[in-house]
Write a protein that holds these residues in place. Structure first.
Motif, mmCIF file in Angstrom:
data_model
loop_
_atom_site.group_PDB
_atom_site.id
_atom_site.type_symbol
_atom_site.label_atom_id
_atom_site.label_comp_id
_atom_site.label_asym_id
_atom_site.label_seq_id
_atom_site.Cartn_x
_atom_site.Cartn_y
_atom_site.Cartn_z
ATOM 1 N N PRO A 194 5.993 -0.406 9.761
ATOM 2 C CA PRO A 194 4.870 0.363 9.215
ATOM 3 C C PRO A 194 3.895 0.839 10.291
ATOM 4 C CG PRO A 194 5.188 -1.686 7.994
ATOM 5 C CD PRO A 194 6.060 -1.769 9.210
ATOM 6 N N SER A 195 3.251 1.954 10.021
ATOM 7 C CA SER A 195 2.218 2.488 10.926
ATOM 8 C C SER A 195 1.357 3.471 10.162
ATOM 9 C CB SER A 195 2.865 3.208 12.116
ATOM 10 O OG SER A 195 1.885 3.903 12.862
ATOM 11 N N THR A 196 0.086 3.480 10.453
ATOM 12 C CA THR A 196 -0.796 4.559 9.982
ATOM 13 C C THR A 196 -1.224 5.394 11.184
ATOM 14 O OG1 THR A 196 -1.597 3.278 8.104
ATOM 15 C CG2 THR A 196 -3.015 5.068 8.858
ATOM 16 N N ARG A 197 -1.956 4.751 12.122
ATOM 17 C CA ARG A 197 -2.551 5.469 13.242
ATOM 18 C C ARG A 197 -1.530 6.114 14.184
ATOM 19 N NH1 ARG A 197 -5.919 2.253 11.273
ATOM 20 N NH2 ARG A 197 -4.064 0.997 11.054
ATOM 21 N N THR A 198 -0.576 5.329 14.648
ATOM 22 C CA THR A 198 0.309 5.834 15.689
ATOM 23 C C THR A 198 1.153 6.985 15.149
ATOM 24 O OG1 THR A 198 0.369 3.566 16.478
ATOM 25 C CG2 THR A 198 1.910 5.103 17.493
ATOM 26 N N ARG B 135 9.064 3.456 16.955
ATOM 27 C CA ARG B 135 8.504 2.109 16.730
ATOM 28 C C ARG B 135 9.616 1.259 16.123
ATOM 29 N NH1 ARG B 135 2.846 0.479 14.035
ATOM 30 N NH2 ARG B 135 2.219 1.166 16.106
ATOM 31 N N HIS C 70 3.013 -1.545 23.840
ATOM 32 C CA HIS C 70 2.513 -0.420 23.023
ATOM 33 C C HIS C 70 1.732 0.468 23.996
ATOM 34 C CE1 HIS C 70 1.174 1.929 19.749
ATOM 35 N NE2 HIS C 70 0.683 0.994 18.951
ATOM 36 N N GLN D 67 -0.969 3.100 22.954
ATOM 37 C CA GLN D 67 -2.190 2.429 22.492
ATOM 38 C C GLN D 67 -3.036 2.019 23.700
ATOM 39 O OE1 GLN D 67 -3.333 1.602 19.193
ATOM 40 N NE2 GLN D 67 -5.199 1.040 20.296
ATOM 41 N N PRO E 223 -7.515 -2.390 17.979
ATOM 42 C CA PRO E 223 -6.500 -1.337 17.825
ATOM 43 C C PRO E 223 -6.301 -0.940 16.368
ATOM 44 C CG PRO E 223 -5.447 -3.454 18.286
ATOM 45 C CD PRO E 223 -6.931 -3.664 18.450
ATOM 46 N N LEU E 224 -6.765 -1.792 15.439
ATOM 47 C CA LEU E 224 -6.584 -1.609 13.999
ATOM 48 C C LEU E 224 -5.082 -1.585 13.661
ATOM 49 C CD1 LEU E 224 -9.346 1.092 13.316
ATOM 50 C CD2 LEU E 224 -9.575 -1.398 13.174
ATOM 51 N N PRO E 225 -4.643 -1.958 12.482
ATOM 52 C CA PRO E 225 -5.478 -2.292 11.345
ATOM 53 C C PRO E 225 -6.143 -3.660 11.486
ATOM 54 C CG PRO E 225 -3.167 -2.721 10.825
ATOM 55 C CD PRO E 225 -3.200 -2.094 12.179
HETATM 56 N N1 CP Z 1 -2.957 0.560 16.424
HETATM 57 C C1 CP Z 1 -1.788 0.799 15.787
HETATM 58 O O1 CP Z 1 -0.692 0.770 16.366
HETATM 59 O O2 CP Z 1 -1.939 1.096 14.457
HETATM 60 P P1 CP Z 1 -0.766 1.426 13.447
HETATM 61 O O3 CP Z 1 0.074 0.178 13.311
HETATM 62 O O4 CP Z 1 -1.428 1.835 12.170
HETATM 63 O O5 CP Z 1 0.062 2.529 14.056
#
Ligand code: CP
Length: 313
Positions: free
Chosen positions: A58-62, A111, A139, A142, A271-273
């Motif tokens: 899963p990922s949102t930002r990347t 990823r 990463h 990041q 780095p979130l989440p």
């Molecule tokens: N910081 C980061 O990698 O966020 P995601 O897992 O949402 O991509």
């Protein structure tokens, strides 16, 4: 400006493959991308180019910031919504997936839960590969946006006292960041309960390279003199079982009490989440920078895409 001249990388797999000059060059190019990243200017330097977003975790930002970066520069993206709807579910090897997808696109973002997956992908890909996180490994994109944020907020990276807190055992962002900061003149403090401390191999490498660091267990006690506090989530998905996770769950939290005696200039990054390691009340203080940090992913990833695809500004 021909961007490729100071950047000869074919792939971005690990921050360990970068020199300080190469890092600084990426950050310089990212700074020039800010107006386009914020939508104040338009650009079509990547028109006709396709990025393949291959996310097996899963990922949102990347994922979305790579997509936004590509589209802000006039390019396009392909990808699957989750690994469950890809042919890896039928048993296809990563090598075959990469061989095929790199023939569909000009650049590949991967990823994957397995450490070393991006390095393996770079061997089978006919196009540049960007590591968007490989298990508990690295990463690097990041890390570049983390460094960009520190430089933007503090003027430079060297000279800062940086606390790296949380799940240092499994956190790939902190493994990459620690390596990068060790190339600069910074003071690092690793803050974590003992079971989540930085792996011995990483500490051993720092010692061999003559890099001084400090280790602490309590954020509230460690934070007082810091310029930057970098907090991370406990990586529940990487623990061998739930019992091990529960031993350290809820073992740290940054809240208003944590901030009582800190320097006015302290910035807090993540780095979130996040889950519950930074209380929402901290968001409104002058210290929080984690949402700005996430936004910085766009110019930094625009810079990387432009450099790897050898386009001119
Ligand atoms: N910081 C980061 O990698 O966020 P995601 O897992 O949402 O991509």
């Amino acid at each position: 400006m021909k961007l490729k001249s100071e950047f000869s990388k074919e792939h971005v797999v690990s921050i360990k493959d970068f020199s300080v000059d190469e890092i600084e060059h990426v950050l310089d190019v990212a700074r020039t991308m800010e107006p386009v990243a914020k939508g104040r200017k338009t650009s079509d330097i990547l028109r006709g180019k396709i990025l393949a977003n291959l996310f097996f975790e899963p990922s949102t930002r990347t994922m979305l910031s790579f997509e936004a970066a590509m589209k802000r520069l006039g390019g396009d993206t392909i990808g699957f919504a989750s690994a469950d709807v890809s042919s890896s579910k039928k048993g296809e090897t990563l090598a075959d997936t990469i061989t095929v997808c790199s023939s569909y696109a000009d650049i590949v973002v991967l990823r994957h839960p397995q450490e070393g997956a991006a390095r393996l992908a770079s061997k089978f890909s006919s196009k540049p590969v960007l590591n968007a996180g490989d298990g508990a490994g690295q990463h690097p994109t990041q890390t570049l946006l983390d460094l960009y944020t520190i430089r933007k907020e503090k003027g430079e990276i060297s000279g800062n006292k940086i606390g790296i807190a949380g799940d240092l055992k499994y956190g790939r962002t902190v493994h990459s960041l620690t390596h990068a900061l060790s190339m600069y003149d910074t003071e690092m403090t690793f803050i974590a309960p003992q079971p989540l401390q930085m792996p011995k191999e990483i500490l051993g490498r720092l010692s061999r390279d003559g890099i001084k660091y400090d280790q602490q267990q309590n954020i509230d006690e460690a934070v007082e003199d810091l310029d930057v506090l970098y907090v991370t989530r406990i990586q529940r998905e990487r623990f061998p079982n739930e019992e091990e996770y529960l031993k350290v769950a809820d073992s740290y939290n940054v809240n208003m009490k944590t901030l009582e005696d800190v320097d006015d200039g302290l910035i807090i990054m993540h780095p979130l989440p996040r889950v519950d390691e930074i209380s929402a009340e901290v968001d409104d203080t002058d210290h929080s920078r984690y949402f700005e940090q996430a936004a910085n992913g766009i110019p930094v990833r625009m810079a990387l895409l432009s450099l790897l695809l050898e386009v001119e500004l």
